[in-house]
Design a protein around this motif. Structure first.
Motif, mmCIF file in Angstrom:
data_model
loop_
_atom_site.group_PDB
_atom_site.id
_atom_site.type_symbol
_atom_site.label_atom_id
_atom_site.label_comp_id
_atom_site.label_asym_id
_atom_site.label_seq_id
_atom_site.Cartn_x
_atom_site.Cartn_y
_atom_site.Cartn_z
ATOM 1 N N LYS A 1 -1.439 -4.498 3.238
ATOM 2 C CA LYS A 1 -0.199 -4.263 4.001
ATOM 3 C C LYS A 1 0.967 -3.905 3.079
ATOM 4 O O LYS A 1 2.079 -4.419 3.201
ATOM 5 C CB LYS A 1 0.152 -5.482 4.867
ATOM 6 N N ASP B 1 3.964 2.846 7.794
ATOM 7 C CA ASP B 1 3.459 1.815 8.697
ATOM 8 C C ASP B 1 1.947 1.957 8.909
ATOM 9 O O ASP B 1 1.323 2.934 8.475
ATOM 10 C CB ASP B 1 4.233 1.793 10.016
ATOM 11 N N LEU B 2 1.347 0.975 9.563
ATOM 12 C CA LEU B 2 -0.109 0.895 9.667
ATOM 13 C C LEU B 2 -0.704 2.090 10.403
ATOM 14 O O LEU B 2 -1.733 2.630 9.990
ATOM 15 C CB LEU B 2 -0.502 -0.412 10.363
ATOM 16 N N THR B 3 -0.062 2.520 11.484
ATOM 17 C CA THR B 3 -0.574 3.674 12.233
ATOM 18 C C THR B 3 -0.639 4.894 11.331
ATOM 19 O O THR B 3 -1.639 5.622 11.305
ATOM 20 C CB THR B 3 0.328 3.981 13.439
ATOM 21 N N SER C 1 -0.725 4.934 8.039
ATOM 22 C CA SER C 1 -1.701 4.707 6.963
ATOM 23 C C SER C 1 -3.116 5.022 7.430
ATOM 24 O O SER C 1 -3.902 5.660 6.710
ATOM 25 C CB SER C 1 -1.629 3.255 6.483
ATOM 26 N N ILE C 2 -3.457 4.598 8.630
ATOM 27 C CA ILE C 2 -4.799 4.856 9.164
ATOM 28 C C ILE C 2 -5.007 6.350 9.401
ATOM 29 O O ILE C 2 -6.080 6.893 9.129
ATOM 30 C CB ILE C 2 -5.029 4.031 10.451
ATOM 31 N N ILE D 1 -3.729 -0.360 3.217
ATOM 32 C CA ILE D 1 -3.981 -0.952 4.537
ATOM 33 C C ILE D 1 -4.362 -2.419 4.404
ATOM 34 O O ILE D 1 -3.814 -3.279 5.100
ATOM 35 C CB ILE D 1 -5.085 -0.162 5.259
ATOM 36 N N ASP D 2 -5.288 -2.728 3.496
ATOM 37 C CA ASP D 2 -5.794 -4.101 3.357
ATOM 38 C C ASP D 2 -4.704 -5.072 2.930
ATOM 39 O O ASP D 2 -4.641 -6.206 3.423
ATOM 40 C CB ASP D 2 -6.941 -4.143 2.346
ATOM 41 N N THR E 1 4.691 7.951 11.164
ATOM 42 C CA THR E 1 3.576 8.526 11.909
ATOM 43 C C THR E 1 3.803 10.012 12.147
ATOM 44 O O THR E 1 2.884 10.828 12.027
ATOM 45 C CB THR E 1 3.386 7.784 13.244
#
Length: 232
Positions: free
Chosen positions: A186, A191-193, A195-196, A183-184, A137
């Motif tokens: 994984k 990490d997801l945060t 990626s967004i 994201i879809d 992040t």
């Protein structure tokens, strides 16, 4: 490219020892970065702390305290790697989101831009300064703040796979993949945060193996054997 953010894996810098530093590996990184700096590329650097500390592996220590230890691990990494960069002829500056005595400067976009104007490599240590946020992040956040053109993600693994290549010998490596698919599905890029953040701010990434010959130089020129993470 004019300005990039280079993310170095702490584990990759540790080499075969898997902990601490492998100086020949770090020196090789420094020599590659110097080639780019000499060509006029402005480079920011974020380093993970996994060669010293992985807070999520501890179930005894409070998560906030564990993450604070991880932040300090990244400061140690940046001080060390910064000095290796200086040893091969570069000028550097280390920024943190919290006061670290005389060892670092407090991060601001203006200070970072002044650093680049002086042809220095800017190290962004200490994560975001808050728990529950990874150096992934931090990487994306700083890249957006300094208006980098792309993120160069130098890892121990040589790209993005549809499954873990360490456990699945038939894992498929992507030449390119869209951030929405990351994201879809994984996919383990960041990490997801992070990626967004990349998706919302259209920040592309290039993922490649640190140990491949001239991998950083080639990635900065768009010539990677790894994976391009697309945002358009």
């Amino acid at each position: 490219m004019k300005r990039v953010l280079l993310k170095l894996s702490g584990e990759a810098l540790a080499g075969a020892k898997h902990t601490g530093f492998d100086e020949p590996t770090v020196t090789e990184v420094a020599k590659q970065v110097k080639v780019l700096v000499d060509e006029g590329v402005e480079i920011g650097v974020v380093i993970g702390g996994g060669n010293f500390w992985r807070g999520r592996s501890s179930e005894t220590i409070d998560r906030t305290k564990a993450d604070q230890i991880g932040m300090l691990a990244t400061v140690m990494n940046c001080i060390y790697v910064s000095e290796i960069f200086r040893s091969v002829g570069m000028k550097t500056e280390i920024f943190t989101p919290f006061a670290c005595g005389a060892m670092t400067k407090l991060f601001s976009k203006d200070e970072a831009n002044a650093c680049f104007a002086e042809k220095k490599v800017a190290f962004f240590a200490g994560g975001t300064g808050h728990p529950y946020f990874s150096t992934d992040t931090t990487t994306v956040l700083r890249a957006i703040e300094i208006e980098a053109e792309t993120i160069l993600l130098a890892k121990a693994v040589d790209g993005v796979y549809d499954s873990d290549p360490k456990t699945n010998p038939n894992a498929k490596k992507y030449d390119s993949v869209h951030i929405q698919e990351v994201i879809d599905q994984k996919l383990a890029v960041v990490d997801l945060t992070a990626s967004i953040l990349c998706m919302e701010n259209k920040m592309p990434m290039m993922v490649f193996g640190l140990n491949e010959e001239n991998s950083i130089i080639r990635a900065a020129k768009g010539e990677i054997d790894g994976t391009k993470v697309l945002v358009d």
